[in-house]
Write a protein that holds these residues in place. Structure first.
Motif, short mmCIF file in Angstrom:
data_model
loop_
_atom_site.label_atom_id
_atom_site.label_comp_id
_atom_site.label_asym_id
_atom_site.label_seq_id
_atom_site.Cartn_x
_atom_site.Cartn_y
_atom_site.Cartn_z
N ALA A 92 0.82 -1.21 0.00
CA ALA A 92 0.00 0.00 0.00
C ALA A 92 0.85 1.26 0.00
CB ALA A 92 -0.93 0.01 1.21
N LEU A 93 2.10 1.16 0.50
CA LEU A 93 2.96 2.32 0.55
C LEU A 93 3.18 2.87 -0.86
CD1 LEU A 93 5.64 1.12 3.12
CD2 LEU A 93 3.68 2.62 3.53
N GLY A 94 3.14 4.16 -0.98
CA GLY A 94 3.35 4.79 -2.27
C GLY A 94 2.07 5.07 -3.02
N ARG A 95 0.94 4.51 -2.60
CA ARG A 95 -0.33 4.84 -3.22
C ARG A 95 -0.66 6.29 -2.88
NH1 ARG A 95 0.90 0.68 -5.47
NH2 ARG A 95 -0.18 -1.32 -5.26
N VAL A 96 -0.96 7.09 -3.88
CA VAL A 96 -1.11 8.53 -3.65
C VAL A 96 -2.56 8.97 -3.57
CG1 VAL A 96 1.10 9.04 -4.73
CG2 VAL A 96 -0.96 9.02 -6.13
N ALA A 145 -3.17 4.62 -16.28
CA ALA A 145 -2.90 5.89 -15.59
C ALA A 145 -2.16 5.67 -14.29
CB ALA A 145 -4.20 6.64 -15.35
N SER A 146 -2.33 4.50 -13.67
CA SER A 146 -1.70 4.23 -12.37
C SER A 146 -0.18 4.13 -12.48
CB SER A 146 -2.26 2.93 -11.78
OG SER A 146 -1.75 1.79 -12.45
N ARG A 147 0.34 3.92 -13.66
CA ARG A 147 1.80 3.87 -13.81
C ARG A 147 2.40 5.25 -13.55
NH1 ARG A 147 2.07 -1.19 -15.68
NH2 ARG A 147 0.32 -1.91 -16.95
N GLU A 148 1.59 6.28 -13.72
CA GLU A 148 2.00 7.64 -13.38
C GLU A 148 1.51 8.03 -11.99
OE1 GLU A 148 1.24 12.17 -15.08
OE2 GLU A 148 0.95 10.44 -16.41
N HIS A 149 0.37 7.48 -11.59
CA HIS A 149 -0.24 7.81 -10.30
C HIS A 149 -0.60 6.51 -9.57
CE1 HIS A 149 -0.83 11.80 -12.09
NE2 HIS A 149 -1.36 11.18 -13.13
N PRO A 150 0.33 5.90 -8.84
CA PRO A 150 -0.02 4.68 -8.09
C PRO A 150 -1.20 4.94 -7.16
CG PRO A 150 2.34 5.04 -8.09
CD PRO A 150 1.74 6.29 -8.65
N MET A 151 -2.19 4.08 -7.17
CA MET A 151 -3.42 4.36 -6.44
C MET A 151 -4.17 3.08 -6.14
SD MET A 151 -5.44 6.04 -9.69
CE MET A 151 -5.32 5.32 -11.32
N ARG A 152 -5.16 3.20 -5.31
CA ARG A 152 -6.13 2.13 -5.13
C ARG A 152 -7.36 2.48 -5.95
NH1 ARG A 152 -7.61 0.11 0.75
NH2 ARG A 152 -5.64 -0.99 0.36
N VAL A 153 -7.80 1.55 -6.75
CA VAL A 153 -8.96 1.75 -7.61
C VAL A 153 -10.11 0.92 -7.05
CG1 VAL A 153 -9.91 1.52 -9.93
CG2 VAL A 153 -7.49 2.12 -9.63
N ARG A 201 -7.77 -7.35 -7.53
CA ARG A 201 -6.74 -7.56 -8.55
C ARG A 201 -5.47 -6.83 -8.12
NH1 ARG A 201 -10.14 -6.29 -14.18
NH2 ARG A 201 -12.07 -7.38 -13.57
N VAL A 202 -4.37 -7.53 -8.12
CA VAL A 202 -3.08 -6.95 -7.77
C VAL A 202 -2.03 -7.45 -8.74
CG1 VAL A 202 -3.63 -6.65 -5.32
CG2 VAL A 202 -2.62 -8.79 -6.11
N GLY A 203 -0.84 -6.87 -8.67
CA GLY A 203 0.24 -7.32 -9.53
C GLY A 203 -0.01 -6.99 -10.98
N GLY A 204 0.26 -7.92 -11.87
CA GLY A 204 0.14 -7.70 -13.30
C GLY A 204 -1.27 -7.42 -13.76
N ASP A 205 -2.26 -7.78 -12.95
CA ASP A 205 -3.66 -7.55 -13.32
C ASP A 205 -4.16 -6.18 -12.87
OD1 ASP A 205 -4.50 -10.21 -14.46
OD2 ASP A 205 -3.75 -10.87 -12.50
N ALA A 206 -3.26 -5.37 -12.30
CA ALA A 206 -3.71 -4.10 -11.75
C ALA A 206 -2.75 -2.95 -12.04
CB ALA A 206 -3.91 -4.23 -10.25
N GLY A 207 -1.85 -3.10 -12.99
CA GLY A 207 -0.90 -2.02 -13.26
C GLY A 207 -0.10 -1.70 -12.02
N ALA A 208 -0.04 -0.42 -11.67
CA ALA A 208 0.63 -0.01 -10.43
C ALA A 208 -0.38 0.28 -9.34
CB ALA A 208 1.48 1.23 -10.70
N SER A 209 -1.52 -0.40 -9.41
CA SER A 209 -2.62 -0.15 -8.48
C SER A 209 -2.99 -1.42 -7.74
CB SER A 209 -3.85 0.37 -9.24
OG SER A 209 -3.60 1.55 -9.92
N GLU A 210 -3.90 -1.23 -6.79
CA GLU A 210 -4.72 -2.31 -6.26
C GLU A 210 -6.12 -2.04 -6.79
OE1 GLU A 210 -2.70 -2.68 -1.84
OE2 GLU A 210 -4.20 -1.14 -2.25
#
Length: 311
Positions: A28-32, A54-62, A79-88
């Motif tokens: 979760a750290l780094g989610r903005v 968009a999460s590759r620029e803005h890590p976030m929880r969706v 969805r996490v990891g490869g199924d979620a970009g840089a997000s949860e």
């Protein structure tokens, strides 16, 4: 990694998210920020793809919320990891009475001490800021291009506008506004005496560009909706009239615009219609109110005359 939870509760979803983090599958750290997507089932997956990019620029929880009729039940998917970009990504599918309180569905899943943005990729509430999800958010994103009556929708957005509201029809104009501002920032520094804007019939961006130009230049602006070409869904051209001759920025094909100026050779510019992912990423770069959009959708739109031609 995808985890399905059938007939569950928000509390169970939150516990599963915590377990995923403890097991090292997501951090979760780094989610903005938290992005809430309120979408119909038909557009939810496309919205998730745009948010993941968009999460590759803005890590976030969706958090994706879809509602439908049926026996009260909540199904969820993490969805996490490869199924979620840089997000949860948390997908909530609420049925029947379980969908009656959208705010309670997401409250327990928000990132602590992080801004909240709500995006309606298709049908938006009548007053986004006063809606249950909108009241939770610093920014609220709608898209007038998804409606059948563009003019009615823009009028509604103007009447109900609150600081923090924005619309992707405005975001799609960024490159057009940049190009026009750059042209006017070059000699000869003559005043513009008239403006003509042309665009496809279903393009709210056409009206917003006309309203912005009228506000910025304080000159008469004529604008028209026209039948689209096979490729054309947005703005077709802008003509700025000055004493030395007209400046014409025209898009004859899907990705290319031609800039014509008196006494200069024509310039070919890369000006494609912006993708939803690009527009969403731009809106997530700023979490303060877009004051210029607020003026355009209220003052500018209300003072703009009717289009010269309808559909």
């Amino acid at each position: 990694m995808i985890i399905d939870l059938s007939d569950t509760t928000v509390s169970q979803v939150a516990k599963q998210l915590e377990k995923v983090r403890e097991d090292g599958g997501a951090v979760a750290l780094g989610r903005v920020l938290t992005l809430i997507i309120a979408a119909g089932s038909g557009v939810a997956e496309a919205a998730i793809v745009a948010a993941n990019d968009a999460s590759r620029e803005h890590p976030m929880r969706v958090i994706v919320v879809t509602t439908t009729e049926g026996t009260a039940r909540l199904d969820a998917q993490i969805r996490v990891g490869g199924d979620a970009g840089a997000s949860e990504v948390v997908v909530l599918r609420a049925y029947g009475d379980a969908a009656s309180n959208a705010e309670s569905l997401v409250t327990g899943l928000l990132l602590p001490d992080a801004p909240v943005v709500v995006w309606w990729p298709d049908e938006a509430p009548t007053d986004a800021a006063a809606s249950p999800l909108g009241r939770m958010a610093q920014r609220r994103i709608t898209d007038a291009a998804t409606t059948t009556d563009v003019r009615d929708r823009l009028s509604l957005l103007g009447r109900t506008h609150s600081p923090g509201d924005t619309d992707l029809a405005w975001t799609r104009l960024t490159h057009w506004r940049e190009q026009l501002a750059a042209v006017l920032d070059q000699p000869p520094f003559e005043p513009v005496t008239a403006v003509e804007v042309r665009g496809a019939a279903a393009s709210p961006s056409t009206a917003l560009l006309a309203a912005w130009l009228q506000m910025a230049l304080d000159v008469p602006v004529s604008w028209s909706y026209e039948h689209p070409d096979d490729w054309q869904e947005g703005i077709k051209s802008v003509r700025l009239s000055r004493a030395s001759g007209d400046i014409l920025l025209e898009r004859p094909s899907a990705a290319v615009a031609i800039l014509t100026q008196p006494g200069q050779p024509d310039h070919e510019l890369h000006l494609p219609r912006r993708t939803v992912r690009e527009c969403l990423a731009e809106e997530l770069r700023r979490l303060d109110a877009d004051l210029l959009y607020g003026r355009v959708i209220t003052e500018g739109w209300s003072h703009l005359g009717p289009p010269e031609r309808g559909e």
